[in-house]
Design a protein around this motif. Sequence first.
Motif, PDB file in Angstrom:
ATOM      1  N   ARG A  23       0.925  -1.225  -0.033  1.00  0.00           N
ATOM      2  CA  ARG A  23       0.071   0.022  -0.026  1.00  0.00           C
ATOM      3  C   ARG A  23       0.782   1.274   0.088  1.00  0.00           C
ATOM      4  NH1 ARG A  23      -3.727   0.610   5.028  1.00  0.00           N
ATOM      5  NH2 ARG A  23      -4.305  -1.542   4.513  1.00  0.00           N
ATOM      6  N   TRP A  24       1.762   1.414   0.917  1.00  0.00           N
ATOM      7  CA  TRP A  24       2.600   2.498   1.004  1.00  0.00           C
ATOM      8  C   TRP A  24       4.173   2.402   0.629  1.00  0.00           C
ATOM      9  CZ3 TRP A  24       0.805   2.602   6.841  1.00  0.00           C
ATOM     10  CH2 TRP A  24      -0.607   3.172   7.008  1.00  0.00           C
ATOM     11  N   GLY A  25       4.739   1.170   0.626  1.00  0.00           N
ATOM     12  CA  GLY A  25       6.015   1.164   0.223  1.00  0.00           C
ATOM     13  C   GLY A  25       6.836   0.770   1.443  1.00  0.00           C
ATOM     14  N   TYR A  26       8.070   0.307   1.403  1.00  0.00           N
ATOM     15  CA  TYR A  26       8.955  -0.171   2.545  1.00  0.00           C
ATOM     16  C   TYR A  26       9.286   0.992   3.197  1.00  0.00           C
ATOM     17  CZ  TYR A  26      12.853  -1.839   4.991  1.00  0.00           C
ATOM     18  OH  TYR A  26      13.771  -2.236   5.849  1.00  0.00           O
ATOM     19  N   ARG A  27       9.600   2.147   2.724  1.00  0.00           N
ATOM     20  CA  ARG A  27      10.134   3.398   3.552  1.00  0.00           C
ATOM     21  C   ARG A  27       9.091   3.800   4.343  1.00  0.00           C
ATOM     22  NH1 ARG A  27      11.776   4.703  -1.884  1.00  0.00           N
ATOM     23  NH2 ARG A  27      14.040   4.483  -2.091  1.00  0.00           N
ATOM     24  N   ARG A  28       7.940   3.838   4.023  1.00  0.00           N
ATOM     25  CA  ARG A  28       6.916   4.572   4.962  1.00  0.00           C
ATOM     26  C   ARG A  28       6.269   3.645   5.994  1.00  0.00           C
ATOM     27  NH1 ARG A  28       2.344   7.139   1.587  1.00  0.00           N
ATOM     28  NH2 ARG A  28       1.543   7.589   3.821  1.00  0.00           N
ATOM     29  N   VAL A  29       6.553   2.285   6.111  1.00  0.00           N
ATOM     30  CA  VAL A  29       5.743   1.342   6.783  1.00  0.00           C
ATOM     31  C   VAL A  29       6.594   1.338   7.929  1.00  0.00           C
ATOM     32  CG1 VAL A  29       4.920  -0.906   7.436  1.00  0.00           C
ATOM     33  CG2 VAL A  29       4.856   0.131   5.197  1.00  0.00           C
ATOM     34  N   THR A  30       5.941   1.450   9.444  1.00  0.00           N
ATOM     35  CA  THR A  30       6.589   1.382  10.630  1.00  0.00           C
ATOM     36  C   THR A  30       6.317   0.087  11.300  1.00  0.00           C
ATOM     37  OG1 THR A  30       5.106   2.643  11.954  1.00  0.00           O
ATOM     38  CG2 THR A  30       6.752   3.857  10.758  1.00  0.00           C
ATOM     39  N   ILE A  31       6.998  -0.294  12.437  1.00  0.00           N
ATOM     40  CA  ILE A  31       6.756  -1.436  13.098  1.00  0.00           C
ATOM     41  C   ILE A  31       5.296  -1.097  13.897  1.00  0.00           C
ATOM     42  CG2 ILE A  31       7.043  -2.889  15.011  1.00  0.00           C
ATOM     43  CD1 ILE A  31       8.421  -3.656  12.448  1.00  0.00           C
ATOM     44  N   ASP A  32       5.278   0.100  14.372  1.00  0.00           N
ATOM     45  CA  ASP A  32       3.588   0.321  14.906  1.00  0.00           C
ATOM     46  C   ASP A  32       2.836   0.229  14.237  1.00  0.00           C
ATOM     47  OD1 ASP A  32       4.853   1.857  17.487  1.00  0.00           O
ATOM     48  OD2 ASP A  32       5.892   2.828  16.309  1.00  0.00           O
ATOM     49  N   GLY A 113      12.334  -0.080  -1.298  1.00  0.00           N
ATOM     50  CA  GLY A 113      13.095   0.863  -0.986  1.00  0.00           C
ATOM     51  C   GLY A 113      14.536   0.074  -0.607  1.00  0.00           C
ATOM     52  N   ALA A 114      15.353   0.321   0.599  1.00  0.00           N
ATOM     53  CA  ALA A 114      16.473  -0.056   0.688  1.00  0.00           C
ATOM     54  C   ALA A 114      16.539  -1.564   0.830  1.00  0.00           C
ATOM     55  CB  ALA A 114      17.038   0.667   2.032  1.00  0.00           C
ATOM     56  N   LEU A 115      15.360  -2.114   1.242  1.00  0.00           N
ATOM     57  CA  LEU A 115      15.290  -3.604   1.229  1.00  0.00           C
ATOM     58  C   LEU A 115      15.635  -4.249   0.223  1.00  0.00           C
ATOM     59  CD1 LEU A 115      14.772  -5.771   3.616  1.00  0.00           C
ATOM     60  CD2 LEU A 115      12.372  -5.689   2.414  1.00  0.00           C
ATOM     61  N   ALA A 116      15.522  -3.600  -0.959  1.00  0.00           N
ATOM     62  CA  ALA A 116      15.652  -4.485  -2.246  1.00  0.00           C
ATOM     63  C   ALA A 116      17.406  -4.681  -2.446  1.00  0.00           C
ATOM     64  CB  ALA A 116      15.405  -3.531  -3.317  1.00  0.00           C
ATOM     65  N   HIS A 117      18.303  -3.999  -1.729  1.00  0.00           N
ATOM     66  CA  HIS A 117      19.544  -4.033  -1.747  1.00  0.00           C
ATOM     67  C   HIS A 117      20.185  -4.512  -0.193  1.00  0.00           C
ATOM     68  CE1 HIS A 117      19.161  -1.761  -5.510  1.00  0.00           C
ATOM     69  NE2 HIS A 117      18.564  -0.932  -4.864  1.00  0.00           N
ATOM     70  N   GLU A 118      19.454  -5.128   0.526  1.00  0.00           N
ATOM     71  CA  GLU A 118      19.824  -5.539   1.592  1.00  0.00           C
ATOM     72  C   GLU A 118      20.908  -6.816   1.516  1.00  0.00           C
ATOM     73  OE1 GLU A 118      19.459  -5.382   5.299  1.00  0.00           O
ATOM     74  OE2 GLU A 118      18.899  -3.257   5.158  1.00  0.00           O
TER      75      GLU A 118
END
Length: 236
Positions: A23-32, A113-118
Amino acid sequence: MSESRYLERGERILDAAAELVLRWGYRRVTIDEVAKLAGIGKGTVYLHFKTREALFLAVLIRDSLGLFDQMIAAIQADPAELLPHRQARRVYLGVMGRPLLRAMFSRDSDVLGALAHETSIARLTEMKLDLTGELYGLLREHGLVRTDLDIPAQQYALGAIQTGFYLVDPMMAGKHELDLESRADALATVIRNCVEVAGTPDPDLLRALASKIIALFEQLRLVMVAGMHGTPPKGD
């Protein structure tokens, strides 16, 4: 807490994380936000996944496991599914039907996001390359794939071809549009012509190899499953 309840809660967390990242992309999603959607506390998420990166990697692994299960079932039903062009077709259709896997294969930074390059994703890719190396060793041994290139060169060529099929659609917008099945068929034809030996494989040979190929897939599957939900805490 029982293991079944622990795993069920882990699945709810993964469902919530998958929904939010799409829905929002990795960058915007928080654990909360994941915890809220899953109906649990933030600290409970960390009982399952030690870091935010570990959580979203587990989401990708779960999608990958679903694809692995489909491939294993297909080979069990029809041993010819172990041939590279048949596998490539099935993987392509499976990935295109799973938005998160599609984002991973295309390194979509808007979604991942950055996860694509983890490093952890790179390790997952490395394990899959190890699997295909063993797979191609078996197929070469039994005369089912060409040997004019060594295995690393074949893997490179196949990776380049398959990656191209995942990335080319935006470049072809409005021109030569093909439906999904036709694209999968085109990929299968290219892979067959690139690496497989001409002719119809012996069905008895394919049946004999099927159990070995399935064992390779199941070995990697176990590695991927291990630790995905962590270890259930003792007691209630």
